[in-house]
Write a protein that holds these residues in place. Structure first.
Motif, mmCIF file in Angstrom:
data_model
loop_
_atom_site.group_PDB
_atom_site.id
_atom_site.type_symbol
_atom_site.label_atom_id
_atom_site.label_comp_id
_atom_site.label_asym_id
_atom_site.label_seq_id
_atom_site.Cartn_x
_atom_site.Cartn_y
_atom_site.Cartn_z
ATOM 1 N N LEU A 224 4.398 -15.349 2.820
ATOM 2 C CA LEU A 224 3.531 -15.894 1.781
ATOM 3 C C LEU A 224 4.184 -17.152 1.234
ATOM 4 O O LEU A 224 5.348 -17.112 0.812
ATOM 5 C CB LEU A 224 3.335 -14.879 0.651
ATOM 6 N N GLU A 246 1.666 -11.892 -7.523
ATOM 7 C CA GLU A 246 2.047 -13.282 -7.802
ATOM 8 C C GLU A 246 1.715 -13.562 -9.253
ATOM 9 O O GLU A 246 0.558 -13.813 -9.604
ATOM 10 C CB GLU A 246 1.305 -14.252 -6.883
ATOM 11 N N ARG A 278 -2.275 -13.172 -9.464
ATOM 12 C CA ARG A 278 -2.957 -12.799 -8.225
ATOM 13 C C ARG A 278 -2.215 -11.639 -7.571
ATOM 14 O O ARG A 278 -0.989 -11.567 -7.621
ATOM 15 C CB ARG A 278 -3.001 -13.978 -7.236
ATOM 16 N N HIS A 280 -1.678 -10.192 -3.844
ATOM 17 C CA HIS A 280 -1.850 -10.456 -2.420
ATOM 18 C C HIS A 280 -1.732 -9.142 -1.662
ATOM 19 O O HIS A 280 -0.701 -8.465 -1.732
ATOM 20 C CB HIS A 280 -0.795 -11.449 -1.928
ATOM 21 N N ARG A 288 -3.267 -10.466 6.559
ATOM 22 C CA ARG A 288 -3.838 -10.697 5.231
ATOM 23 C C ARG A 288 -5.140 -9.923 5.084
ATOM 24 O O ARG A 288 -5.983 -9.922 5.974
ATOM 25 C CB ARG A 288 -4.120 -12.187 5.012
ATOM 26 N N THR A 291 -6.947 -11.435 -1.588
ATOM 27 C CA THR A 291 -6.228 -11.970 -2.744
ATOM 28 C C THR A 291 -7.101 -11.715 -3.962
ATOM 29 O O THR A 291 -8.240 -12.187 -4.018
ATOM 30 C CB THR A 291 -5.948 -13.472 -2.592
#
Length: 500
Positions: A224, A246, A278, A280, A288, A291
């Motif tokens: 990331l 995050e 956020r 993730h 992924r 988000t």
């Protein structure tokens, strides 16, 4: 009114090995080793260390068996500690204390990315080796008597500057186990967090890097990248997913760079980015998934996370301790924590529900227990990544900077419902759950906590029945210990857990 908790923020130079006096009755099945880490010495020669994360680490080992408790403590060997013991002050820049070095050395440390090797945050048993760990490239390995075995380079086999002290352990009876999931950090034009997997297997191929003690070779999974330098202390793991928070708080790189000249520190560089938080979400193989934005918050520790929905997960539930802002870091200076008018950062135990079926859908948080609370733990071995009901944590009420209560939060009856243990002049540390043999309920076991009794000026190991949250017994240690951070219990019923 004087701060009643400052005894937990004073140095303890003494090292002891002794059998503890036990009162009450410990369960006959309770057998194993409780290993914890935390501050030991709060000065580097004539230099007073500035932040709660700065002191030199000290390990505490308590072996429990046959109703007895044997205690050993030892200061962690490190180059930082040896430098201070030689009367030379602070060797590398600590979070709240600049290095006592010449300007050319400080410039080199900044440019080369030299990090402390003083592990004060936690412990981990990796492939049979006990490690004292922190946010650094370096862990310190010890034997069963806490004698030093040398440094372990946790970045060996990775393109990273350091690794986080918090990791997740997947036991052998789970998919992918036995293994660890961890995060590494790389600083540059962008900051990168690398998710990687490390086998918990003494027979796996090893790497040594610049260390003395080999570790199983890591497998990088995903990276990331961020333009800013957001601070990440811990992350969540479910049966199929990894969640990396995050937060909108982190470091100002320009302050870090000029710190070589100005002696500004990590603490001075901490800042508010003025944006959303956020989450993730990745698969455990690093792909992924989503988000998910949220209102700003700061987090050190995650209690647990799990998936909801039939078949493929439709969403995740995530319990953690959320603080309002960066004062969760900047408010932990030792001057503040020892103050008679302490301004304690207050975090709440909260729940987030993360949708996985729509990018950009916001999540709101639900209250579980108002703070100040910290050090949330669960029945880790059986429930980490799976649905849980109970969260154990410490709670601070009244004056002072250290916890006054242990709390067992029943999330099924939230918000606000908790059983509690407290005693006058006592400050409990992180609660560690140990399951009973063949436990058939989530709270069938005991909760351990190292408790500082400031009136008696000593520490004891408290053993609570986890179901009733009543005391079963305690073991009196021979002296006072500074307040610890994180520990783990290793025994037949719980052969491995890692703090979150």
């Amino acid at each position: 009114m004087s701060n009643p908790a400052t005894a937990g923020l004073r140095s303890q130079h003494e090292e002891r090995t002794t059998e503890c006096s036990v009162t009450g009755t410990l369960p006959g099945w309770l057998e194993g080793t409780y290993l914890a880490n935390g501050p030991g010495v709060f000065e580097a020669g004539d230099t007073d260390l500035g932040h709660w994360f700065d002191p030199f680490g000290m390990l505490r080992r308590l072996h429990v068996g046959d109703g007895t408790v044997r205690y050993r403590n030892r200061h962690v060997d490190s180059r930082d500690r040896r430098h201070a013991d030689a009367g030379r002050g602070v060797r590398t820049p600590f979070p709240g204390t600049p290095a006592d070095r010449s300007l050319p050395v400080r410039l080199y440390q900044t440019v080369a990315g030299v990090f402390p090797d003083n592990p004060v945050i936690g412990v981990a048993n990796v492939a049979g080796t006990d490690l004292a760990v922190t946010e650094s490239p370096w862990a310190q390995a010890v034997d069963d008597d806490l004698e030093p075995l040398g440094r372990a380079d946790e970045t060996a086999g990775l393109d990273c500057d350091l690794t986080l002290g918090h990791r997740h352990h997947v036991p052998a009876f789970r998919p992918d186990g036995p293994t660890f999931y961890e995060l590494g950090v790389t600083y540059g034009r962008e900051v990168e967090y690398t998710l990687f997997r490390r086998p918990d297997d003494p027979g796996a191929p090893t790497v040594t890097g610049d260390g003395d003690v080999p570790l199983p070779e890591p497998e990088p999974l995903a990276t990331l990248s961020f333009e800013e330098l957001p601070y990440v202390h811990a992350f969540a793991l479910t049966e199929n997913h990894v969640v990396v928070p995050e937060i909108p708080f982190g470091l100002d790189g320009s302050v870090l760079l000029r710190g070589a000249f100005t002696r500004e520190t990590f603490l001075d560089a901490f800042t508010d980015y003025g944006r959303d938080a956020r989450f993730h979400v990745l698969t455990r193989d690093g792909d992924r998934v989503a988000t998910v934005p949220a209102d700003p918050f700061f987090v050190y520790h995650v209690a647990n996370a799990y998936e909801v929905g039939d078949g493929a997960a439709e969403g995740l539930v995530l319990d953690l301790v959320a603080f309002p802002d960066e004062r969760a870091v900047t408010g932990l200076t030792l001057d503040n924590l020892r103050s008679d008018d302490v301004d304690l950062p207050a975090g709440d135990l909260v729940r987030y529900r993360l949708p996985l079926d729509g990018e950009g859908e916001r999540t709101a948080r639900e209250p579980l227990l108002s703070g100040p609370v910290e050090f949330p733990t669960v029945h880790y071995r059986r429930h980490n990544g799976r649905e849980h009901r109970y969260v154990y944590c410490v709670e601070t009420r009244g004056d002072g900077s250290l916890p006054t209560h242990l709390a067992k939060v029943d999330t099924a009856r939230a918000p606000g419902y908790a059983d509690r243990w407290t005693e006058p002049d006592c400050h409990p540390g992180e609660p560690v759950f140990v399951p009973a043999p063949e436990a058939d309920t989530e709270d069938d076991g005991v909760v351990l906590s190292l408790v500082l009794d400031t009136d008696a000026d000593h520490t004891f190991l408290l053993v609570l029945d986890a179901a009733s949250f009543r005391e079963l017994g305690r073991a009196e240690l021979p002296h006072r210990l500074p307040f610890a951070f994180h520990g783990e219990f290793y025994g037949p019923t719980d052969p491995g857990r890692s703090v979150q």
